[in-house]
Design an enzyme around this catalytic site. Structure first.
Site, PDB file in Angstrom:
ATOM      1  N   CYS A  49       0.743  -1.195   0.043  1.00 43.44           N
ATOM      2  CA  CYS A  49      -0.043  -0.059  -0.206  1.00 43.44           C
ATOM      3  C   CYS A  49       0.943   1.185  -0.106  1.00 43.44           C
ATOM      4  O   CYS A  49       2.054   1.115   0.341  1.00 43.44           O
ATOM      5  CB  CYS A  49      -0.799   0.274   1.466  1.00 43.44           C
ATOM      6  SG  CYS A  49      -1.941  -1.392   1.436  1.00 43.44           S
ATOM      7  N   GLU A  98      -9.126   7.145   3.313  1.00 43.98           N
ATOM      8  CA  GLU A  98      -8.660   7.116   1.990  1.00 43.98           C
ATOM      9  C   GLU A  98      -9.448   6.876   0.683  1.00 43.98           C
ATOM     10  O   GLU A  98     -10.487   6.260   1.069  1.00 43.98           O
ATOM     11  CB  GLU A  98      -7.290   6.080   1.956  1.00 43.98           C
ATOM     12  CG  GLU A  98      -6.485   6.257   2.980  1.00 43.98           C
ATOM     13  CD  GLU A  98      -5.234   5.745   3.003  1.00 43.98           C
ATOM     14  OE1 GLU A  98      -4.272   5.947   3.528  1.00 43.98           O
ATOM     15  OE2 GLU A  98      -5.219   4.189   2.741  1.00 43.98           O
TER      16      GLU A  98
END
Length: 162
Positions: A49, A98
């Protein structure tokens, strides 16, 4: 703003990416996040990520992070969707909020993609290949062992292959 600032409570919505690596048997590579991570340390997550730098494309950032975290290079990535989520880490008080671009790379011969000994211990505690059905069962039985975005990221990918 910095990544650190974006992850302070209450958390500010920002761009991120999650990479899923899929092998020839349809298994996903999971990484256990390192103990020193500021958010969701030691939880299992997707292959890698991160956050794109200003002016950097999501795909370029993801390819860069695959090399930095796992020593994986030359894996073509394709974006399959977006997962928006918000989650607080009870251990650190940090917040993930996010707009998470989900990217997938197919890896038929993993030995051609991994550099020996290139996994960064500051990022990754362990790696495991897991069948999707096994992962879904684990997520339902022990969700606190996994990063809070993992189920959503896998769901976006699964929806793109339907």
């Amino acid at each position: 703003m910095t990544v650190d600032e974006a992850h302070r409570a209450p958390g500010l919505l920002h761009r991120a990416f999650s990479v899923l690596l899929v092998d020839g048997d349809g298994r996903l590579l999971l990484q256990q996040r390192a103990a020193v991570k500021t958010r969701f340390a030691l939880r299992w997550a997707n292959a890698c990520c991160g956050h794109p730098a200003p002016g950097e494309t999501v795909t370029s950032a993801a390819a860069r992070r695959l090399v930095e975290e796992l020593g994986v290079s030359a894996v073509p990535l394709r974006e399959v969707g977006v997962y928006v989520y918000q989650a607080s880490d009870p251990s650190s008080g940090r917040v993930e909020h996010e707009y998470d671009h989900v990217l997938v790379g197919n890896v038929s011969d993993i030995s051609d993609s991994f550099s020996s000994g290139a996994v960064d211990p500051e990022e990754v505690a362990a790696l495991e290949w897991v069948a999707v059905e096994d992962l879904e069962a684990r997520l339902s039985h022990s969700p606190d062992l996994y990063a809070p975005w993992l189920a959503g990221v896998v769901s976006v990918w699964r929806g793109s292959t339907a």
